[in-house]
Every structure is written in structure tokens, then in C-alpha cells.
Enzyme design. Structure first.
Site, PDB file in Angstrom:
ATOM      1  N   ARG A 105       0.789  -1.229   0.000  1.00 50.24           N
ATOM      2  CA  ARG A 105       0.000   0.000   0.000  1.00 50.24           C
ATOM      3  C   ARG A 105       0.823   1.282   0.000  1.00 50.24           C
ATOM      4  NH1 ARG A 105      -2.824  -3.722   1.784  1.00 50.24           N
ATOM      5  NH2 ARG A 105      -0.824  -4.222   2.697  1.00 50.24           N
ATOM      6  N   THR A 106       1.741   1.386   0.947  1.00 51.58           N
ATOM      7  CA  THR A 106       2.393   2.678   1.147  1.00 51.58           C
ATOM      8  C   THR A 106       3.201   3.070  -0.092  1.00 51.58           C
ATOM      9  OG1 THR A 106       2.524   2.095   3.471  1.00 51.58           O
ATOM     10  CG2 THR A 106       3.780   4.007   2.779  1.00 51.58           C
ATOM     11  N   LYS A 129      25.527  -3.396  -0.550  1.00 53.32           N
ATOM     12  CA  LYS A 129      27.001  -3.337  -0.611  1.00 53.32           C
ATOM     13  C   LYS A 129      27.563  -2.540   0.554  1.00 53.32           C
ATOM     14  CE  LYS A 129      26.412  -2.741  -5.547  1.00 53.32           C
ATOM     15  NZ  LYS A 129      26.485  -1.655  -6.555  1.00 53.32           N
ATOM     16  N   ARG A 133      10.946   3.936   3.701  1.00 60.38           N
ATOM     17  CA  ARG A 133      10.598   2.929   4.718  1.00 60.38           C
ATOM     18  C   ARG A 133      11.867   2.167   5.068  1.00 60.38           C
ATOM     19  NH1 ARG A 133       5.570  -1.083   4.686  1.00 60.38           N
ATOM     20  NH2 ARG A 133       4.640   0.910   5.231  1.00 60.38           N
ATOM     21  N   HIS A 172       4.534   5.709  11.742  1.00 62.92           N
ATOM     22  CA  HIS A 172       4.074   5.571  10.350  1.00 62.92           C
ATOM     23  C   HIS A 172       3.118   6.754  10.103  1.00 62.92           C
ATOM     24  CE1 HIS A 172       2.952   4.027   6.562  1.00 62.92           C
ATOM     25  NE2 HIS A 172       2.686   2.766   6.861  1.00 62.92           N
TER      26      HIS A 172
END
Ligand code: CP
Length: 303
Positions: free
Chosen positions: A51-52, A80, A101, A129
Site C-alpha cells: 500500500r504505502t 554493498k 521505509r 508511520h
């Protein structure tokens, strides 16, 4: 330049303005279809999302802008050993705004300290959030008509559920809010949330274990998934994962106008039979999230 790292980064007045803009976008989408022409959003997702990430990308495309980014840390140079600070420095050369995120709490804050573009916290570990909270606020305001004088039940994983932490942070600023915190003892809300947010704002709340006993007094029931990815021990997750299952037997004990929200994804905590109940608004919440993210992109790019 402004960032959105916590719901508290915006005042109540600014949130009201942002929700008003989101409602205007909902009703007049054509007015905004070229508002971000020539602009790019970078979606930097070090943790899974449906969703986000996709709603941020949809939001920018709806505004006439473009999207770059990655949806898996392993496909980025983080694999890396590149730091968040270095990554955001280069992303600042490519994009006008970014949504990040990250599994580590505070990673978007670190990014904001090294960024020359607005950084939006799209979920950091079990912490916050804030854009889910904006979607939750728009859902409640649109369907209940207010954000004050509500009894709100938060049910499930209140320990690791970052959506719960952000929503409480946002709602304690409104008059007459009462919380019923429904969880097993192991998944209670963290102590710092009680001391620094609930008690500090003199907000009425109770902690209970039984959803059956609480449901009848709620105006809003905010269900959450048990956050499997935050558990150290699989046995504990298996023991707790189905601690609450909202089904029609429980819905029949609720007020006729109680709303059921869920940030999604759902696992077992809401039976599919509840989806057809008009009080179940978790899929409307997904639609509101696009409008509110469009409003947020516009607000941050114009500030
Ligand atoms: N609500 C939410 O954050 O969903 P995703 O994990 O799919 O982005």
C-alpha cells in the site's frame, strides 16, 4: 524545506488544512492532474510494502509527476554497505521529494539530516508511520464527521504496531478522545507511549485483554496485525498471532455506527465475513490514503 517524520511535525491546524486539501483533491481530481508536472518522487523502501509504496507512486502519477526508487534493499547499494546518509545525498540529485521505509527506527530522521529534499517517513521499524495516520484521520473525519469526542479501541499488537503509536500521537491533541487499549499482556503499548504521550497529555485510557468486553463502547475499532517481522522468537509469534479475530459474532455486540479500521495487511485478525458489513471501512481507508498522500506531496513541495 520541511520533512514529515512524525505526526507531530504538523500542528493540528496544518493537519486540518492538509485534510481539507485531500478532500478537495477527492472531489476535483482534474484540478490537480498537472500540479507536479516535471517533479519526481523517490520511493526508497528497505522493507516490504504494498500500500504505502504504491499509493505514494499513484499519488505522484495522479499529480502529473514521475517516480523512481527501489522496493527491496537487496536491489540497492545498501546491500554493498552504502549508508542511508550517502544514499539520500545522491537521491537529492535525482528527485524532488522522497518517501523512505526502513526497518531501523530513526533511519528517515538520519536521512532528513543529510537531505536537500523533503523526506517522508513511510514507516520506521516499530516506531512511527505518520502517513498511515494521515489516512486514518481522513477516514475518521470523512466518515464520522469529527476527530474529537470519540472512544477509540486499538486492538492487537500495540507493542510493535507503529501505526498505533503514530495514531495515538496524533489523536491526543483533540478534545474528548478516550482510548481502550486491547491487547494480550505481552503486546501492551510501550511504557514511553503511556508516560510521554498519554499521561503527559492527560488522556483517558484503559488497558484490557478482552475485545468482547470492550467492543460495545467503541466509536472506532482500529484492528492491527501481530507484527511477525518484529518478533525475536517464532514460538511467541505463533502463540500470539490469533489472539483476536473480529468476526460477525463480535460485530453484533458493537454499536450500529462503530467503524472498523485496519492499516492492512490483514492476516487472520478480521474474518472475511466482516468485509461486507458497512461498518468495515478498511478498503475505503486505502482510497483515502491516496488523496492524503497527494495532499502531503503538494504541501511539502510548496513549503
Ligand atoms: N499500511 C501499510 O503500511 O501497508 P504496507 O505495509 O503494505 O505499505
Amino acid at each position: 524545506m520541511r520533512h514529515l517524520l512524525s505526526p507531530l511535525d504538523f500542528s493540528v491546524e496544518e493537519i486540518n488544512d492538509l485534510l481539507d486539501l485531500a478532500v478537495d483533491i477527492e472531489h476535483n481530481p482534474d484540478k490537480y492532474k498537472d500540479a507536479c508536472k516535471g517533479k519526481k518522487i523517490a520511493t526508497l523502501f528497505y522493507e516490504p510494502s504494498t500500500r504505502t509504496r504504491l499509493s505514494f507512486e499513484t499519488a505522484m502519477l495522479n499529480l502529473g509527476g514521475n517516480v523512481i526508487g527501489f522496493s527491496d534493499a537487496n536491489s540497492s547499494s545498501a546491500s554493498k554497505g552504502e549508508s542511508v546518509a550517502d544514499t539520500i545525498r545522491l537521491i537529492s540529485c535525482y528527485a524532488d521529494i522522497c518517501a523512505m521505509r526502513h526497518p531501523k527506527e530513526g533511519a528517515p530522521l538520519v536521512a532528513s539530516l543529510h537531505s536537500t529534499i523533503p523526506v517522508i517517513n513511510a514507516g520506521d521499524g516499530g516506531h512511527q508511520h505518520p502517513t498511515q495516520t494521515l489516512a486514518d484521520l481522513m477516514t475518521i473525519r470523512s466518515l464520522k464527521g469529527r476527530l474529537d469526542h470519540l472512544t477509540i479501541g486499538l486492538c492487537g499488537d500495540l507493542k510493535f504496531g507503529r501505526t498505533v503509536h503514530s495514531l495515538i500521537n496524533a489523536l491526543v491533541r483533540y478534545e474528548g478522545i478516550k482510548f481502550v487499549l486491547i491487547s494480550p499482556p505481552e503486546l501492551r503499548i510501550p511504557g514511553y507511549m503511556k508516560e510521554e504521550v498519554l499521561d503527559a497529555n492527560h488522556v483517558e485510557y484503559e488497558e484490557v485483554s478482552s475485545l468482547d468486553e470492550a467492543i460495545g463502547k467503541l466509536d472506532i475499532l482500529y484492528m492491527t496485525r501481530v507484527q511477525k517481522e518484529r518478533f525475536f522468537n517464532e514460538e511467541d509469534y505463533i502463540r500470539l498471532k490469533d489472539c483476536y479475530i473480529l468476526d460477525m459474532t463480535k460485530m453484533n455486540m458493537a454499536k450500529p455506527d462503530m467503524l472498523v479500521l485496519h492499516p492492512l495487511p490483514r492476516v487472520n485478525e478480521i474474518a472475511v465475513e466482516v468485509d461486507n458489513d458497512p461498518r468495515a471501512v478498511y478498503f475505503k481507508q486505502v482510497q483515502y490514503a491516496v488523496y492524503v498522500r497527494m495532499a502531503l506531496i503538494l504541501t511539502l513541495l510548496n513549503s
